[in-house]
Motif scaffolding. Structure first.
Motif, mmCIF file in Angstrom:
data_model
loop_
_atom_site.group_PDB
_atom_site.id
_atom_site.type_symbol
_atom_site.label_atom_id
_atom_site.label_comp_id
_atom_site.label_asym_id
_atom_site.label_seq_id
_atom_site.Cartn_x
_atom_site.Cartn_y
_atom_site.Cartn_z
ATOM 1 N N PHE A 75 6.971 1.683 -2.049
ATOM 2 C CA PHE A 75 5.914 1.852 -1.058
ATOM 3 C C PHE A 75 6.485 2.514 0.184
ATOM 4 C CE2 PHE A 75 5.043 -1.699 -3.794
ATOM 5 C CZ PHE A 75 3.789 -1.356 -4.266
ATOM 6 N N GLU A 119 11.224 11.214 5.092
ATOM 7 C CA GLU A 119 11.286 10.894 3.662
ATOM 8 C C GLU A 119 12.501 11.571 3.013
ATOM 9 O OE1 GLU A 119 8.620 11.642 -0.341
ATOM 10 O OE2 GLU A 119 7.556 11.474 1.583
ATOM 11 N N ASN A 146 0.848 -1.191 0.000
ATOM 12 C CA ASN A 146 0.000 0.000 0.000
ATOM 13 C C ASN A 146 0.884 1.242 0.000
ATOM 14 O OD1 ASN A 146 -2.323 -1.593 0.158
ATOM 15 N ND2 ASN A 146 -2.111 -1.741 2.384
ATOM 16 N N ASN A 147 0.287 2.391 -0.208
ATOM 17 C CA ASN A 147 0.970 3.676 -0.147
ATOM 18 C C ASN A 147 2.063 3.814 -1.210
ATOM 19 O OD1 ASN A 147 -0.611 4.236 2.169
ATOM 20 N ND2 ASN A 147 0.905 3.214 3.448
ATOM 21 N N SER A 148 1.702 3.585 -2.461
ATOM 22 C CA SER A 148 2.639 3.691 -3.577
ATOM 23 C C SER A 148 3.245 5.093 -3.630
ATOM 24 C CB SER A 148 1.901 3.384 -4.883
ATOM 25 O OG SER A 148 2.785 3.467 -5.964
ATOM 26 N N LYS A 149 4.552 5.135 -3.860
ATOM 27 C CA LYS A 149 5.269 6.410 -3.863
ATOM 28 C C LYS A 149 6.512 6.262 -4.733
ATOM 29 C CE LYS A 149 6.392 10.420 -1.798
ATOM 30 N NZ LYS A 149 5.607 11.564 -1.513
ATOM 31 N N THR A 151 5.874 3.852 4.060
ATOM 32 C CA THR A 151 5.109 3.717 5.292
ATOM 33 C C THR A 151 5.701 4.692 6.296
ATOM 34 O OG1 THR A 151 4.870 1.357 4.839
ATOM 35 C CG2 THR A 151 4.323 2.096 7.059
ATOM 36 N N GLN A 152 4.846 5.497 6.929
ATOM 37 C CA GLN A 152 5.328 6.473 7.901
ATOM 38 C C GLN A 152 4.578 6.339 9.211
ATOM 39 O OE1 GLN A 152 4.859 10.066 5.311
ATOM 40 N NE2 GLN A 152 6.983 10.429 5.928
ATOM 41 N N ASN A 153 5.306 6.562 10.304
ATOM 42 C CA ASN A 153 4.682 6.734 11.604
ATOM 43 C C ASN A 153 5.367 7.917 12.279
ATOM 44 O OD1 ASN A 153 7.066 5.808 12.917
ATOM 45 N ND2 ASN A 153 6.378 3.691 12.769
#
Length: 158
Positions: A124, A150, A113-116, A126-128
């Motif tokens: 993909f 990022e 998920n979260n294609s970038k 993923t961030q928190n």
């Protein structure tokens, strides 16, 4: 005079022996390590290479050699594989660069998920609140970069 000649010949023989032994085991590539399991990590100037994938080492970052793994057996998405990784640190900032490579060839594809797209690599993100993780595929390997932001991830991708 005879004693001086014997001592001189002995010293020359010792010097030649030490030179031969040292030259055989000496590696001219700074920060290079490989093993028989296919693991390969090289650091040369500001360039990091893990399993043939090149990365940049951002200004001021140094490798934490105790954080290095070389061709450790693991699983990724249920497939047995190996991972090589290293940690780059500067002050309280740590960037972890991993390269997964399949035991039986290449990974077919990467899904998530979260294609970038970062630095020209589609993957993909993923961030928190503590960090960002970017996964992408290159030459049949899966690369994972974990960093505080990022921007830090982008600074590593070559």
């Amino acid at each position: 005079m005879k004693k001086i000649m014997i001592v001189l010949i002995a010293l020359i023989a010792i010097g030649v022996s030490i030179s031969a032994v040292s030259a055989e085991g000496f590696n001219f590539s700074f920060g290079s390590e490989s093993n028989t399991d296919g693991g390969d990590i090289t650091i040369e100037n500001d360039k990091l290479t893990i399993q043939g994938v090149e990365f940049k080492i951002p200004n001021g970052f140094k490798e934490n050699e105790t954080g290095r793994l070389l061709a450790n057996q693991t699983e990724l998405c249920g497939e047995p594989c190996k991972v090589s990784l290293t940690e780059l640190t500067k002050d309280n900032t740590t960037i972890i660069v991993k390269t997964f490579f399949a035991d039986d060839g290449e990974f077919e594809n990467l899904t998530g998920n979260n294609s970038k797209t970062i630095a020209g690599h589609k993957g993909f993100l993923t961030q928190n609140e503590d960090n960002a993780i970017f996964d992408y595929s290159v030459d049949g390997k899966i690369v994972e970069i974990k960093a505080p932001t990022e921007a830090d991830i982008e600074s590593v991708i070559k």
